[in-house]
Design an enzyme around this catalytic site. Structure first.
Site, mmCIF file in Angstrom:
data_model
loop_
_atom_site.group_PDB
_atom_site.id
_atom_site.type_symbol
_atom_site.label_atom_id
_atom_site.label_comp_id
_atom_site.label_asym_id
_atom_site.label_seq_id
_atom_site.Cartn_x
_atom_site.Cartn_y
_atom_site.Cartn_z
ATOM 1 N N ASP A 165 69.717 -25.306 52.505
ATOM 2 C CA ASP A 165 69.527 -23.866 53.099
ATOM 3 C C ASP A 165 70.470 -23.581 54.011
ATOM 4 O O ASP A 165 70.619 -22.183 54.551
ATOM 5 C CB ASP A 165 68.158 -23.595 53.563
ATOM 6 C CG ASP A 165 66.999 -23.621 53.012
ATOM 7 O OD1 ASP A 165 67.106 -23.416 51.678
ATOM 8 O OD2 ASP A 165 65.888 -23.804 53.292
ATOM 9 N N ASP A 178 61.904 -19.502 53.070
ATOM 10 C CA ASP A 178 62.122 -20.505 52.210
ATOM 11 C C ASP A 178 60.593 -21.011 51.922
ATOM 12 O O ASP A 178 60.036 -20.804 52.745
ATOM 13 C CB ASP A 178 62.916 -21.643 52.636
ATOM 14 C CG ASP A 178 62.965 -22.799 51.789
ATOM 15 O OD1 ASP A 178 63.287 -22.673 50.641
ATOM 16 O OD2 ASP A 178 63.058 -23.942 52.255
HETATM 17 P P1 ADP Z 1 62.908 -24.677 47.743
HETATM 18 O O1 ADP Z 1 63.557 -23.499 47.749
HETATM 19 O O2 ADP Z 1 61.298 -24.302 47.680
HETATM 20 O O3 ADP Z 1 63.013 -25.385 49.214
HETATM 21 P P2 ADP Z 1 64.735 -26.591 46.638
HETATM 22 O O4 ADP Z 1 65.672 -25.361 46.152
HETATM 23 O O5 ADP Z 1 64.846 -27.480 47.575
HETATM 24 O O6 ADP Z 1 63.237 -25.792 46.933
HETATM 25 O O7 ADP Z 1 64.324 -27.262 45.167
HETATM 26 C C1 ADP Z 1 63.967 -26.530 44.064
HETATM 27 C C2 ADP Z 1 63.554 -27.359 42.876
HETATM 28 O O8 ADP Z 1 64.655 -28.317 42.421
HETATM 29 C C3 ADP Z 1 62.297 -28.275 43.233
HETATM 30 O O9 ADP Z 1 61.271 -27.592 43.069
HETATM 31 C C4 ADP Z 1 62.742 -29.240 42.138
HETATM 32 O O10 ADP Z 1 61.972 -29.031 41.297
HETATM 33 C C5 ADP Z 1 64.151 -29.511 42.048
HETATM 34 N N1 ADP Z 1 64.819 -30.598 42.854
HETATM 35 C C6 ADP Z 1 65.751 -30.252 43.953
HETATM 36 N N2 ADP Z 1 66.123 -31.385 44.415
HETATM 37 C C7 ADP Z 1 65.319 -32.327 43.966
HETATM 38 C C8 ADP Z 1 65.169 -33.816 44.056
HETATM 39 N N3 ADP Z 1 65.907 -34.331 44.950
HETATM 40 N N4 ADP Z 1 64.406 -34.509 43.168
HETATM 41 C C9 ADP Z 1 63.533 -33.765 42.363
HETATM 42 N N5 ADP Z 1 63.514 -32.465 42.109
HETATM 43 C C10 ADP Z 1 64.580 -31.773 42.970
HETATM 44 MG MG MG Z 2 63.712 -26.011 50.866
#
Ligand code: ADP
Ligand code: MG
Length: 638
Positions: A538, A342
């Site tokens: 995740d 991730d």
């Molecule tokens: P990663 O797979 O890189 O860990 P996430 O799946 O957790 O990322 O989140 C993906 C995208 O969704 C973030 O880059 C953001 O744009 C958006 N996002 C998710 N949760 C939030 C939140 N609580 N506040 C703002 N944006 C969010």
């Molecule tokens: Mg993440």
């Protein structure tokens, strides 16, 4: 002994059988065992001396005494096991073969078998102790009591009895008893018990402190955030206690192997002792060969050394701040072929700084930030934490009445002052809210109020310093593919992947897309697929990978539960260490299996033909066991 052999039952049975759960009891490798061995050995030598230089009768009595001293535990277990379904274990084999040796006049050999067996067990005990110590050092994290402050008075309470919201006092030198947030005072916290590395973290009002870390300098007061059973320390303890029950395939192989093997060799020994004598006569010679055969065939080398190796491997990993939830995961780690990462919080720190605020014209930066913070109030996403930190002094935020979390996209909340939304471009597209697209390589989130776009926050995250080396290290460890899955936009993903050296990456994924990617990767892989994540949305991929690795020190409960391996200090390079330890564990286990079986096979044939006598049998039984146990202890070194 039935020690390892009965392991599955041990943990439930060890009072009644007196059998020793190698991983859960304390007497092995003790002073008393050592005394018993030394005393038995002295008697044994005395017996030998008498046998050679004086009258024989005395030495027989000395041998019997020595035999009882070193062998009584095995004898008692064998007798007790007689009434259980699995009486054909090593205790049984050791007992009948040594008694048979006595009966045919091989007194010294009978004593030697028991004596060396005890020596082997003694070493095993020491190794188990050492390994358990590394685990419990990492694990010695639960405080028993907390100083609770109630109505201005301080008194000690059991951690279990402290409720969330109560204020506790943590004095310098004390362990943090419960996950809590500092409300008064400043100090440095040593998190080494959780992370395996000594590093002091300064904390002050508002800092989260995790149970298991140690308060080093000042007195602090903190508000309890989680009850004892939910706190990091007890979660980890619970997990490790069950680690020994999850066995590696190699361990299971040994267990089922000896279940078939033992009765087979007993029958073969009987055949060797009886059939030729019936045909050719010469009873005593054939009975002797049967006894020799029986002694050689005792599988204690395997039964003891294999679980020891895996337990040692778990201990060795603990020493490096890596918690492995069971021998099975160690075995799977040794076959890692694909490592899927991730991005946020795993390869990057996940501590975003709000580097720019880009409001729509006519709107102030402050109001964009405040709107963003309002929406993020109840989220635990790294982005949320960073936004809240940046908005620290924007005044009181409106109370959240309702919320809608869109994992991997963003979050929406309803308040008295309107509906607020924060999230990715995709979320805004999905909800048909017009936004001004940001052109850049950083993570960006868009903010709206009552479906009206307010502006964007540009967030900067940094790559973890050790992440840059991890890919080349993993390649060296035999990993074929390293893949990054992220919910973030392509330009950010590309930037991070490029810096780290990952060539295969998939951006803009929702949690369910990550699941389908992982399914595909698993199908295409010819080994084991690891998923490494920080646990924030995740959990499904962590659970469905062959080995789910969580960056867990930060204290995400979901991760600790869903993961099979937890990296306490959040460094991705520890995956390399984990794989190397797993490979070494597997190598040692394989060596022990091959070596023991080979020696036994050779000696069994020699024994059946009368070439190997009782002393050779003693060597191939307890001698091999001793070597295998010592070989297993190598895992704990270096
Ligand atoms: P990663 O797979 O890189 O860990 P996430 O799946 O957790 O990322 O989140 C993906 C995208 O969704 C973030 O880059 C953001 O744009 C958006 N996002 C998710 N949760 C939030 C939140 N609580 N506040 C703002 N944006 C969010
Ligand atoms: Mg993440």
């Amino acid at each position: 002994m039935g020690k390892e052999h009965n392991h599955e039952e041990h943990c439930h049975c060890h009072e009644e059988h007196g059998c020793s759960c190698a991983y859960g009891h304390n007497h092995e490798g003790s002073q008393n065992d050592l005394k018993r061995i030394i005393f038995g050995a002295l008697l044994f030598v005395l017996g030998l001396a008498f046998e050679h230089f004086t009258e024989f009768n005395i030495s027989l009595w000395i041998y019997i005494l020595a035999y009882i001293i070193v062998g009584y535990e095995v004898l008692i277990s064998a007798v007790k096991n007689l009434f259980s379904a699995k009486f054909l274990d090593e205790n049984f084999l050791m007992t009948i073969s040594s008694i048979a040796a006595f009966c045919i006049g091989s007194y010294s050999e009978a004593v030697a078998v028991m004596l060396f067996y005890n020596v082997g067990e003694y070493f095993q005990g020491i190794a188990v102790k050492k390994s358990r110590k590394s685990i419990t050092d990492l694990m010695d994290i639960c405080a028993d009591t907390a100083n609770v402050v109630r109505d201005g008075e301080i008194f000690k309470a059991l951690c279990e009895d402290v409720k969330t919201g109560e204020i506790i006092l943590i004095k310098p030198g004390e362990k943090v008893p419960l996950d809590s947030v500092v409300v008064k005072g400043k100090s440095d916290i040593d998190t080494s018990a959780l992370t395996g590395e000594s590093r002091l973290v300064s904390v002050s009002e508002g800092s989260m402190i995790l149970s298991g870390s140690i308060n080093k300098s000042g007195s602090i007061e903190a508000r309890v955030e989680k009850e004892f059973s939910e706190s990091t320390a007890s979660k980890i303890m619970e997990m490790v206690e069950s680690a020994a029950e999850k066995k590696a395939p190699a361990e299971n192989f040994i267990t089922s192997f000896s279940r078939i093997y033992t009765p087979v060799v007993v029958i073969l020994a009987l055949i060797i002792a009886l059939i030729p004598s019936l045909i050719f006569g010469g009873w005593s010679e054939w009975i002797r060969r049967g006894c020799v055969f029986l002694v050689i065939s005792c599988p204690c080398a395997l039964v003891i050394s294999i679980p020891l190796t895996f337990f040692g491997g778990i201990g060795a990993a603990s020493k490096k701040g890596i918690l492995v939830k069971g021998g099975n995961y160690l075995e799977a780690l040794s076959k890692a072929s694909d490592v899927v990462f991730d991005k946020t919080g795993t390869l990057t720190k996940g501590e975003f700084g709000v580097s720019r605020i880009i409001p729509k014209s006519g709107i102030s930066q402050g109001s964009v930030l405040k709107a963003a913070a309002t929406a993020e109030q109840i989220s635990n996403h790294p982005i949320a934490l960073s936004v809240l930190k940046a908005a620290n002094n924007s005044g009181k935020l409106p109370e959240v009445l309702e919320s809608m979390d869109e994992p991997g996209l963003g979050i929406a909340v309803k308040t008295d002052e309107g509906n607020f939304l924060i999230g990715s471009e995709e979320l805004f597209r999905k909800l048909n809210i017009k936004y001004e697209k940001y052109q850049g390589f950083e993570t960006v989130v868009y903010v709206s109020k009552n479906k009206e776009y307010l502006g964007a926050l540009v967030l900067s995250d940094t790559i973890k310093p050790d992440a840059e080396k991890v890919i080349s290290k993993l390649k060296k460890a035999g990993v074929k593919k390293c893949i990054m899955l992220t919910g973030d936009i392509k330009s950010v993903a590309e930037n991070v992947a490029g810096k780290i050296g990952i060539t295969e990456f998939y951006p803009e994924l929702l949690p369910e897309d990550k699941v389908s990617h992982l399914e595909r990767i698993k199908k295409e892989s010819d080994g084991k697929v690891l998923f490494v994540g920080d646990g924030i949305n995740d959990a499904p991929v962590l659970a469905m990978s062959d080995v789910g690795v969580a960056m867990g020190g930060i204290g995400s409960d979901a991760a600790i539960e869903a993961a099979d391996v937890i990296i306490m200090n959040d460094e991705p390079s520890k995956i390399f260490d984990a794989i190397m330890i797993a490979k070494k564990t597997k190598r040692i286990a394989t060596q022990n299996i091959a070596f023991s079986l080979f020696v036994k096979l050779v000696f069994l044939v020699l024994g059946a033909f009368g070439i190997a006598g009782m002393w050779e049998a003693v060597f191939s039984d307890v001698g091999v066991m001793l070597i295998a146990v010592l070989n297993a202890t190598r895992i704990l070194k270096g």
